[in-house]
Scaffold this motif. Structure first.
Motif, PDB file in Angstrom:
ATOM      1  N   UNK A   6       0.796  -1.232   0.000  1.00 32.41           N
ATOM      2  CA  UNK A   6       0.000   0.000   0.000  1.00 32.41           C
ATOM      3  C   UNK A   6       0.834   1.290   0.000  1.00 32.41           C
ATOM      4  N   UNK A   7       1.902   1.407   0.782  1.00 37.39           N
ATOM      5  CA  UNK A   7       2.643   2.677   0.764  1.00 37.39           C
ATOM      6  C   UNK A   7       3.193   3.053  -0.613  1.00 37.39           C
ATOM      7  N   UNK A   8       3.766   2.098  -1.330  1.00 36.69           N
ATOM      8  CA  UNK A   8       4.312   2.412  -2.650  1.00 36.69           C
ATOM      9  C   UNK A   8       3.189   2.667  -3.648  1.00 36.69           C
ATOM     10  N   UNK A   9       2.086   1.946  -3.541  1.00 37.54           N
ATOM     11  CA  UNK A   9       0.944   2.174  -4.428  1.00 37.54           C
ATOM     12  C   UNK A   9       0.386   3.576  -4.197  1.00 37.54           C
ATOM     13  N   UNK A  10       0.284   3.979  -2.948  1.00 39.56           N
ATOM     14  CA  UNK A  10      -0.219   5.317  -2.639  1.00 39.56           C
ATOM     15  C   UNK A  10       0.725   6.388  -3.200  1.00 39.56           C
ATOM     16  N   UNK A  11       2.011   6.166  -3.083  1.00 42.88           N
ATOM     17  CA  UNK A  11       2.997   7.113  -3.619  1.00 42.88           C
ATOM     18  C   UNK A  11       2.852   7.234  -5.142  1.00 42.88           C
ATOM     19  N   UNK A  17      -1.614  11.164 -10.214  1.00 46.20           N
ATOM     20  CA  UNK A  17      -2.845  11.972 -10.243  1.00 46.20           C
ATOM     21  C   UNK A  17      -2.613  13.471 -10.084  1.00 46.20           C
ATOM     22  N   UNK A  18      -1.385  13.884  -9.841  1.00 46.62           N
ATOM     23  CA  UNK A  18      -1.143  15.322  -9.737  1.00 46.62           C
ATOM     24  C   UNK A  18      -1.424  15.999 -11.077  1.00 46.62           C
ATOM     25  N   UNK A  19      -1.112  15.327 -12.173  1.00 41.17           N
ATOM     26  CA  UNK A  19      -1.392  15.913 -13.499  1.00 41.17           C
ATOM     27  C   UNK A  19      -2.897  16.017 -13.735  1.00 41.17           C
ATOM     28  N   UNK A  20      -3.650  15.060 -13.239  1.00 38.15           N
ATOM     29  CA  UNK A  20      -5.113  15.104 -13.347  1.00 38.15           C
ATOM     30  C   UNK A  20      -5.648  16.304 -12.553  1.00 38.15           C
ATOM     31  N   UNK A  21      -5.109  16.495 -11.365  1.00 39.44           N
ATOM     32  CA  UNK A  21      -5.520  17.630 -10.530  1.00 39.44           C
ATOM     33  C   UNK A  21      -5.201  18.954 -11.223  1.00 39.44           C
ATOM     34  N   UNK A  22      -4.044  19.030 -11.854  1.00 40.71           N
ATOM     35  CA  UNK A  22      -3.658  20.254 -12.563  1.00 40.71           C
ATOM     36  C   UNK A  22      -4.596  20.530 -13.738  1.00 40.71           C
ATOM     37  N   UNK A  23      -4.960  19.486 -14.483  1.00 39.78           N
ATOM     38  CA  UNK A  23      -5.864  19.650 -15.622  1.00 39.78           C
ATOM     39  C   UNK A  23      -7.208  20.234 -15.209  1.00 39.78           C
ATOM     40  N   UNK A  24      -7.650  19.890 -14.006  1.00 45.19           N
ATOM     41  CA  UNK A  24      -8.980  20.277 -13.544  1.00 45.19           C
ATOM     42  C   UNK A  24      -8.944  21.333 -12.442  1.00 45.19           C
ATOM     43  N   UNK A  30      -9.959  12.598  -4.712  1.00 43.06           N
ATOM     44  CA  UNK A  30      -9.683  11.499  -3.779  1.00 43.06           C
ATOM     45  C   UNK A  30      -8.339  10.787  -3.959  1.00 43.06           C
ATOM     46  N   UNK A  31      -7.850  10.557  -5.188  1.00 43.61           N
ATOM     47  CA  UNK A  31      -6.546   9.885  -5.274  1.00 43.61           C
ATOM     48  C   UNK A  31      -5.394  10.679  -4.644  1.00 43.61           C
ATOM     49  N   UNK A  32      -5.561  12.001  -4.522  1.00 42.63           N
ATOM     50  CA  UNK A  32      -4.516  12.817  -3.899  1.00 42.63           C
ATOM     51  C   UNK A  32      -4.713  12.982  -2.402  1.00 42.63           C
ATOM     52  N   UNK A  38      -6.936   4.543   4.493  1.00 43.21           N
ATOM     53  CA  UNK A  38      -8.072   4.413   3.562  1.00 43.21           C
ATOM     54  C   UNK A  38      -7.739   3.452   2.423  1.00 43.21           C
ATOM     55  N   UNK A  39      -6.535   3.566   1.875  1.00 38.39           N
ATOM     56  CA  UNK A  39      -6.132   2.648   0.805  1.00 38.39           C
ATOM     57  C   UNK A  39      -6.084   1.219   1.324  1.00 38.39           C
ATOM     58  N   UNK A  40      -5.511   1.025   2.490  1.00 39.03           N
ATOM     59  CA  UNK A  40      -5.429  -0.328   3.055  1.00 39.03           C
ATOM     60  C   UNK A  40      -6.819  -0.925   3.251  1.00 39.03           C
ATOM     61  N   UNK A  41      -7.796  -0.118   3.624  1.00 39.65           N
ATOM     62  CA  UNK A  41      -9.151  -0.647   3.816  1.00 39.65           C
ATOM     63  C   UNK A  41      -9.774  -1.061   2.486  1.00 39.65           C
ATOM     64  N   UNK A  42      -9.335  -0.447   1.391  1.00 44.61           N
ATOM     65  CA  UNK A  42      -9.869  -0.828   0.075  1.00 44.61           C
ATOM     66  C   UNK A  42      -9.436  -2.234  -0.334  1.00 44.61           C
ATOM     67  N   UNK A  43      -8.371  -2.737   0.253  1.00 41.47           N
ATOM     68  CA  UNK A  43      -7.922  -4.090  -0.050  1.00 41.47           C
ATOM     69  C   UNK A  43      -8.994  -5.119   0.326  1.00 41.47           C
ATOM     70  N   UNK A  44      -9.895  -4.749   1.240  1.00 42.57           N
ATOM     71  CA  UNK A  44     -10.975  -5.652   1.655  1.00 42.57           C
ATOM     72  C   UNK A  44     -12.194  -5.565   0.755  1.00 42.57           C
ATOM     73  N   UNK A  45     -12.306  -4.496  -0.031  1.00 41.76           N
ATOM     74  CA  UNK A  45     -13.524  -4.255  -0.806  1.00 41.76           C
ATOM     75  C   UNK A  45     -13.370  -4.458  -2.306  1.00 41.76           C
TER      76      UNK A  45
END
Length: 150
Positions: A6-11, A17-24, A30-32, A38-45
């Motif tokens: 999870x830590x590397x995936x979040x990084x 997603x910073x480029x997505x944030x800049x575009x908009x 949420x990805x930023x 929160x990411x770790x809890x998504x592993x269950x869903x």
């Protein structure tokens, strides 16, 4: 995949997603803003796939089955690997993850022309537009070839 990834995936997600944030002009997407917990809890869903190159995680994406529709989200590839087909291969793996699915849906920001172009080249069609925070998003979907699954 385990929550130890999870830590590397979040990084990677935040970098991608910073480029997505800049575009908009919306840096509260949420990805930023997602926390590690929160990411770790998504592993269950949902299923979270990772892309490994030379022993290191370079990308990830999420998929969840709802009825007969796969919902894809949070695709992210390290910036240094963009433009090399990694995202396209990741998308294919996510699309095929649930063999029982006959449809797949995802969304991206309306100003994300490269994403929209890639999805439309791959057969996705626009379903509707909506708003998430300050960002207008386009929901896209496509039918999966159920004949090849029989």
């Amino acid at each position: 995949m385990t929550t130890t990834d999870a830590p590397i995936i979040l990084q990677i997600q935040k970098e991608a997603y910073i480029s997505e944030a800049q575009l908009h002009n919306d840096f509260k997407i949420p990805p930023l803003t997602q926390s590690l917990a929160e990411l770790e809890s998504e592993f269950n869903n949902m299923c979270i796939l990772k892309v490994i190159w030379d022993g290191q995680i370079i990308g990830s994406g999420q998929v969840k089955l709802n009825g007969s529709t796969s919902h894809i989200g949070r695709m992210a590839v390290k910036n240094s690997f963009k433009g090399q087909g990694v995202g396209s291969k990741l998308l294919s793996a996510l699309e095929q993850f649930y063999p029982e699915a006959n449809r797949v849906e995802l969304f991206t920001g309306i100003n994300s022309k490269a994403n929209l172009s890639m999805y439309e080249r791959r057969g996705y069609r626009r379903i509707k537009e909506g708003t998430l925070g300050k960002t207008t998003v386009v929901f896209l979907g496509k039918s999966l070839n159920t004949a090849s699954k029989a």
